[in-house]
Design an enzyme around this catalytic site. Structure first.
Site, PDB file in Angstrom:
ATOM      1  N   ASP A   6      -4.290  48.192  88.432  1.00  0.00           N
ATOM      2  CA  ASP A   6      -5.116  48.909  86.850  1.00  0.00           C
ATOM      3  C   ASP A   6      -3.396  49.841  87.272  1.00  0.00           C
ATOM      4  OD1 ASP A   6      -6.474  50.570  85.827  1.00  0.00           O
ATOM      5  OD2 ASP A   6      -7.127  51.372  87.673  1.00  0.00           O
TER       6      ASP A   6
ATOM      7  N   SER B  51     -17.007  42.391  85.227  1.00  0.00           N
ATOM      8  CA  SER B  51     -18.391  42.275  84.893  1.00  0.00           C
ATOM      9  C   SER B  51     -18.192  43.579  83.922  1.00  0.00           C
ATOM     10  CB  SER B  51     -19.608  42.656  85.883  1.00  0.00           C
ATOM     11  OG  SER B  51     -19.025  41.711  87.197  1.00  0.00           O
TER      12      SER B  51
ATOM     13  N   ARG C 133     -10.231  53.887  93.961  1.00  0.00           N
ATOM     14  CA  ARG C 133     -12.181  53.140  94.695  1.00  0.00           C
ATOM     15  C   ARG C 133     -12.178  52.254  94.436  1.00  0.00           C
ATOM     16  NH1 ARG C 133     -12.653  56.703  89.426  1.00  0.00           N
ATOM     17  NH2 ARG C 133     -11.659  54.839  88.432  1.00  0.00           N
TER      18      ARG C 133
ATOM     19  N   ASN D  13      -2.249  49.458  83.524  1.00  0.00           N
ATOM     20  CA  ASN D  13      -1.201  48.473  81.888  1.00  0.00           C
ATOM     21  C   ASN D  13      -1.392  49.243  80.616  1.00  0.00           C
ATOM     22  OD1 ASN D  13      -1.369  46.089  84.034  1.00  0.00           O
ATOM     23  ND2 ASN D  13      -2.856  45.070  83.182  1.00  0.00           N
TER      24      ASN D  13
ATOM     25  N   HIS E 210      -0.679  44.692  79.077  1.00  0.00           N
ATOM     26  CA  HIS E 210      -1.087  44.102  79.819  1.00  0.00           C
ATOM     27  C   HIS E 210      -0.290  42.569  80.113  1.00  0.00           C
ATOM     28  CE1 HIS E 210      -5.375  45.517  80.048  1.00  0.00           C
ATOM     29  NE2 HIS E 210      -4.940  45.768  78.686  1.00  0.00           N
TER      30      HIS E 210
ATOM     31  N   LEU F 181       0.104  29.287  98.530  1.00  0.00           N
ATOM     32  CA  LEU F 181      -0.619  29.797  98.438  1.00  0.00           C
ATOM     33  C   LEU F 181      -2.474  29.323  97.540  1.00  0.00           C
ATOM     34  CD1 LEU F 181      -1.479  33.622  98.490  1.00  0.00           C
ATOM     35  CD2 LEU F 181       0.274  32.688  96.197  1.00  0.00           C
TER      36      LEU F 181
END
Ligand code: FPP
Length: 241
Positions: A14, A60, A188, A16, A31, A125
């Site tokens: 978060d 979503s 959050r 960007n 971004h 990975l």
């Protein structure tokens, strides 16, 4: 590998937009800068021997953003995949994508399929990208699949156990996240891996995603290493185990 290193790290990238705004740039520039940090973080995880890295690329709920930002983000995902997939494959990274793919642009869906297939036998990975993913969507889908099995007579309602639900959620075959990181200052979960985060250690940092460098990742890993994970037991039980 030691116990103090998480096997699975799940990140909400978060900040960007705010990073771009601070530099008087359009949000998409934030971004774009975020993609560079994704590359660095993937590399760091590979180097450290972390097994799974799950990144929340698009939730979503992100469809509610201005149409132009959504379009540019989808284009950015296409470009990033086209540019990075060869290098991911060369570095033995196995790519997985979770979420409702049917709503993504067809070009992106095709590229995802191709990239996932190309890397599926890699043993390094596992990079999981959550795209059009939501934790409630994941659990709803699991419930629907189980309900279908009950309706078809393949199982009884009382056979719907925690294990059964777990087996029908996304990435059920991978270890659950040990460490959750959210950059950008909000505290959050935002409908991320709701089922999978039950016992995950949570780490929040003010650092905006485009500024989340290796040192910041190391700080998150150090915080994880200093915590005692009890899974419901007492501290004494854990120490004596
Ligand atoms: C949240 O920042 C970020 C996103 C919704 C998109 C994340 C996407 C990337 C980092 C691009 C690369 C990803 C991959 C996997 C190729 P925000 O826009 O909510 O920031 P703000 O809270 O400051 O507005």
């Amino acid at each position: 590998m030691t116990d103090s290193l998480p096997r699975h790290v799940a990140i909400i990238m978060d900040g960007n937009g705010r990073w771009a705004k601070g530099k008087k740039l359009p949000r998409i520039a934030g971004h774009r800068a975020g993609v560079d940090i994704v590359r660095k973080t993937v590399r760091a995880c590979g180097k450290k021997g972390i097994d799974v890295l799950t990144l929340f690329a698009f939730s979503s709920e992100n469809w509610r953003r201005p149409k132009r930002e959504v379009t540019l983000l989808m284009e950015l995902f296409v470009r990033a995949l086209q540019q990075e997939v060869k290098s991911l494959n060369k570095n033995n990274v196995r790519l997985r994508v979770i979420g409702d793919m049917t709503a993504l642009p067809p070009k992106l869906q095709k590229l995802i399929k191709k990239s996932v297939e190309l890397t599926e036998n890699n043993s390094g990975l596992t990079l999981v990208i959550a795209a059009n993913y939501g934790g409630r969507w994941d659990m709803t889908r699991a419930a629907q699949r189980l309900a279908q099995k009950v309706a078809d007579g393949q199982m009884k309602p009382e056979e719907v156990t925690e294990e059964m639900i777990q087996q029908h959620t996304c990435i059920s075959e991978l270890p659950e996240p040990d460490l959750f990181i959210r950059t950008g200052g909000e505290k959050r979960i935002s409908n991320y891996l709701l089922w999978q985060l039950a016992y995950t250690e949570l780490y929040f940092t003010e650092t905006l995603w485009p500024e989340f460098e290796d040192d910041d990742f190391d700080a998150a890993l150090a915080s994880f290493a200093s915590r005692q994970r009890r899974f419901g037991r007492t501290g004494e039980q854990v120490e004596n185990a």
